[in-house]
Scaffold this motif. Structure first.
Motif, PDB file in Angstrom:
ATOM      1  N   UNK A 317       0.949  -1.211   0.021  1.00 19.76           N
ATOM      2  CA  UNK A 317       0.094  -0.093  -0.077  1.00 19.76           C
ATOM      3  C   UNK A 317       0.951   1.392  -0.187  1.00 19.76           C
ATOM      4  N   UNK A 318       1.903   1.105   0.618  1.00 23.12           N
ATOM      5  CA  UNK A 318       2.989   2.428   0.730  1.00 23.12           C
ATOM      6  C   UNK A 318       3.611   2.748  -0.593  1.00 23.12           C
ATOM      7  N   UNK A 319       3.948   1.498  -1.366  1.00 23.47           N
ATOM      8  CA  UNK A 319       4.410   1.445  -2.641  1.00 23.47           C
ATOM      9  C   UNK A 319       3.354   2.320  -3.667  1.00 23.47           C
ATOM     10  N   UNK A 320       2.112   1.819  -3.400  1.00 22.14           N
ATOM     11  CA  UNK A 320       0.981   2.184  -4.192  1.00 22.14           C
ATOM     12  C   UNK A 320       0.955   3.918  -4.174  1.00 22.14           C
ATOM     13  N   UNK A 321       1.098   4.411  -2.720  1.00 25.53           N
ATOM     14  CA  UNK A 321       1.032   5.639  -2.340  1.00 25.53           C
ATOM     15  C   UNK A 321       2.122   6.639  -3.216  1.00 25.53           C
ATOM     16  N   UNK A 322       3.312   5.884  -3.138  1.00 28.45           N
ATOM     17  CA  UNK A 322       4.359   6.606  -3.578  1.00 28.45           C
ATOM     18  C   UNK A 322       4.229   6.339  -5.407  1.00 28.45           C
ATOM     19  N   UNK A 323       3.910   5.411  -6.091  1.00 27.61           N
ATOM     20  CA  UNK A 323       3.509   5.439  -7.121  1.00 27.61           C
ATOM     21  C   UNK A 323       2.568   6.440  -7.813  1.00 27.61           C
ATOM     22  N   UNK A 324       1.528   6.593  -7.161  1.00 28.80           N
ATOM     23  CA  UNK A 324       0.353   7.423  -7.345  1.00 28.80           C
ATOM     24  C   UNK A 324       0.803   8.834  -7.211  1.00 28.80           C
ATOM     25  N   UNK A 325       1.676   9.338  -6.416  1.00 31.43           N
ATOM     26  CA  UNK A 325       2.266  10.495  -6.433  1.00 31.43           C
ATOM     27  C   UNK A 325       3.284  10.972  -7.532  1.00 31.43           C
ATOM     28  N   UNK A 326       4.060   9.795  -7.937  1.00 36.60           N
ATOM     29  CA  UNK A 326       4.976   9.905  -9.106  1.00 36.60           C
ATOM     30  C   UNK A 326       4.047  10.088 -10.319  1.00 36.60           C
ATOM     31  N   UNK A 327       2.967   9.546 -10.389  1.00 33.28           N
ATOM     32  CA  UNK A 327       2.004   9.424 -11.969  1.00 33.28           C
ATOM     33  C   UNK A 327       1.255  10.632 -11.613  1.00 33.28           C
ATOM     34  N   UNK A 328       0.883  11.094 -10.525  1.00 33.25           N
ATOM     35  CA  UNK A 328       0.154  12.461 -10.656  1.00 33.25           C
ATOM     36  C   UNK A 328       0.964  13.651 -11.112  1.00 33.25           C
ATOM     37  N   UNK A 329       2.614  13.563 -10.765  1.00 32.08           N
ATOM     38  CA  UNK A 329       3.338  14.510 -11.283  1.00 32.08           C
ATOM     39  C   UNK A 329       3.539  14.691 -12.721  1.00 32.08           C
ATOM     40  N   UNK A 330       2.865  13.469 -13.470  1.00 31.75           N
ATOM     41  CA  UNK A 330       2.725  13.377 -14.984  1.00 31.75           C
ATOM     42  C   UNK A 330       4.231  12.796 -15.564  1.00 31.75           C
ATOM     43  N   UNK A 331       5.122  12.535 -14.966  1.00 32.03           N
ATOM     44  CA  UNK A 331       6.438  11.811 -15.235  1.00 32.03           C
ATOM     45  C   UNK A 331       6.171  10.324 -15.719  1.00 32.03           C
ATOM     46  N   UNK A 332       5.059   9.782 -15.521  1.00 30.77           N
ATOM     47  CA  UNK A 332       4.928   8.429 -16.032  1.00 30.77           C
ATOM     48  C   UNK A 332       3.904   8.349 -16.994  1.00 30.77           C
ATOM     49  N   UNK A 333       4.501   8.048 -18.317  1.00 33.55           N
ATOM     50  CA  UNK A 333       3.699   8.204 -19.670  1.00 33.55           C
ATOM     51  C   UNK A 333       2.807   6.999 -19.574  1.00 33.55           C
ATOM     52  N   UNK A 334       1.708   7.154 -20.123  1.00 35.80           N
ATOM     53  CA  UNK A 334       1.053   5.999 -20.237  1.00 35.80           C
ATOM     54  C   UNK A 334       1.569   5.114 -21.430  1.00 35.80           C
ATOM     55  N   UNK A 335       1.395   3.598 -21.067  1.00 30.53           N
ATOM     56  CA  UNK A 335       1.617   2.935 -21.920  1.00 30.53           C
ATOM     57  C   UNK A 335       0.493   2.476 -23.180  1.00 30.53           C
ATOM     58  N   UNK A 336       0.728   1.746 -24.308  1.00 33.57           N
ATOM     59  CA  UNK A 336      -0.511   1.524 -25.176  1.00 33.57           C
ATOM     60  C   UNK A 336      -1.837   0.655 -24.590  1.00 33.57           C
ATOM     61  N   UNK A 337      -2.719   1.463 -24.650  1.00 36.72           N
ATOM     62  CA  UNK A 337      -3.945   0.902 -23.869  1.00 36.72           C
ATOM     63  C   UNK A 337      -4.909   0.433 -25.048  1.00 36.72           C
ATOM     64  N   UNK A 338      -5.793  -0.750 -25.041  1.00 35.90           N
ATOM     65  CA  UNK A 338      -6.641  -0.908 -26.009  1.00 35.90           C
ATOM     66  C   UNK A 338      -7.902  -1.068 -25.228  1.00 35.90           C
ATOM     67  N   UNK A 339      -8.804  -0.170 -25.373  1.00 33.76           N
ATOM     68  CA  UNK A 339     -10.120  -0.239 -24.597  1.00 33.76           C
ATOM     69  C   UNK A 339     -11.232  -1.221 -25.117  1.00 33.76           C
ATOM     70  N   UNK A 340     -12.004  -1.643 -24.548  1.00 33.37           N
ATOM     71  CA  UNK A 340     -13.054  -2.682 -24.850  1.00 33.37           C
ATOM     72  C   UNK A 340     -14.018  -2.412 -24.280  1.00 33.37           C
TER      73      UNK A 340
END
Ligand SMILES: [Zn+2]
Ligand SMILES: [Zn+2]
Length: 365
Positions: A317-340
């Motif tokens: 859960x702590x790592x999830x918190x750290x990851x979400x902070x990193x992702x919210x800052x915009x530095x983690x670019x989305x990978x290819x996503x196929x929606x269905x």
């Protein structure tokens, strides 16, 4: 803060929950409609808006992990059938129990799915992903191949800021798995290089997160040329074909004796052996993938080469918190996503099994 009376629904609520469920190990998913569950206590009811489709969903549908040598690890015991799979869940808070402090209808959130019992030693140590009595969404509790999902406590819900929901959902498993494995590989620099084996959904997520964490792209090995191209586009410093007979020799030369860390996102005998053989002395092999099989290691090479072999399973859960902070800052670019559409849940599983998904498939109810 009490948000709504137990079970009171926001105005846009629908009275039925539609799900695609596994009724029997090895069977195809079946559509179901049930009365909408009502949150009590600390529970929060999410209206699912995106749910990623993961390789683990295939293992759950099969009911086992392959341990090699004809042995299997039975997964069926802990699964409450019929079960809606799906553990990469993003959605909107629809209703909250009277003790679900902070959960407000309309909030858009990602759910941490690797929920434990909240009482055992693993849960007390903050690694509830290793709980022996798990309440993991889409594994031992109803998951996100559904229009709605019940989360036991608001502490498992994370704000994803302005990130698109179909990408935010994937952070709960592929993103978190990559982040936790990369944490074990650190420090990575130009002179302490990293090799990633397998450029599927999790491997692709790891490339983007590695660049954000270490400011240097990993070398990526994958037998599929289209995945190698995607890896380069995602920021890999090099993308190589592990079937190339000269590759090992070339990599050892390029890295001046081997990689400081190798992350195996496939987890089959050939990939783990390749990873071990490209490590420098004192290096670390981190096994993440659950493809299956077993690894035979000449024991004297462990002390003589001083290598570490470690496993990494999702994240805390702590790592999830750290990851979400990193992702919210915009530095983690989305990978290819196929929606269905959600109704394509079984087709998405079939395509994933057949290797027809590039990046991640995400179901949209
Ligand atoms: Zn997963
Ligand atoms: Zn526990």
């Amino acid at each position: 803060m009490n948000t709504t009376a137990p079970g009171r629904l926001a105005d846009h609520g629908t009275p039925l929950q539609h799900s695609f469920r596994l009724h029997r190990i090895g069977a195809r998913l079946q559509a179901a409609a049930d009365p909408l569950p009502q949150p009590t206590g600390t529970e929060v009811l999410l209206r699912v808006q995106a749910c990623g489709v993961c390789h683990s969903d295939l293992h759950l549908a099969d009911g086992f992990f392959d341990l090699g040598g004809g042995l299997k690890l039975d997964l069926a015991k802990g699964m409450p059938l019929p079960l809606a799979l799906g553990h990469e869940i993003a959605g909107e808070v629809l209703a909250a129990g009277p003790q679900a402090d902070g959960a407000l209808p309309g909030q858009r959130r990602v759910a941490y799915p690797w929920i434990g019992c909240d009482a055992c030693p693993a849960c007390r140590r903050g690694v509830e992903q290793f709980c022996d009595r798990p309440r993991a969404l889409g594994v031992t509790r109803q998951g996100g191949f559904s229009t709605h999902v019940m989360v036991p406590h608001p502490r498992y819900l994370f704000d994803h800021g302005s990130l698109p929901q179909n990408f935010a959902a994937t952070l709960a498993c592929s993103g978190l798995t990559a982040f936790s494995a990369l944490g074990k590989a650190a420090p990575i620099t130009q002179h302490e290089p990293l090799l990633i084996i397998g450029a599927g959904g999790v491997g692709q997520a790891a490339i983007a997160i590695a660049r954000a964490l270490f400011c240097v792209g990993p070398v990526v090995a994958d037998i599929d040329p289209s995945k190698r191209d995607a890896a380069l586009a995602a920021g890999a410093s090099d993308a190589v074909d592990p079937q190339d007979k000269e590759l090992r020799r070339r990599l050892l030369k390029q890295t001046d004796g081997g990689f400081a860390a190798v992350i195996d996102f496939v987890g089959m005998p050939a990939t783990a052996e390749f990873g071990l053989s490209t490590l420098r002395k004192g290096g670390k092999l981190i096994v993440v993938g659950l493809f299956g099989g077993s690894l035979s290691v000449a024991l004297p090479t462990l002390p003589l080469r001083g290598v570490n072999v470690v496993g990494s399973y999702v994240g805390s859960l702590t790592e999830m918190d750290q990851l979400m902070a990193l992702a919210r800052s915009g530095v983690v670019t989305p990978t290819h996503i196929e929606t269905r559409p959600l109704a394509d849940a079984q087709a998405a599983l079939d395509d994933l099994r057949a290797g027809r998904i590039r990046g991640r498939a995400v179901l949209l109810p």
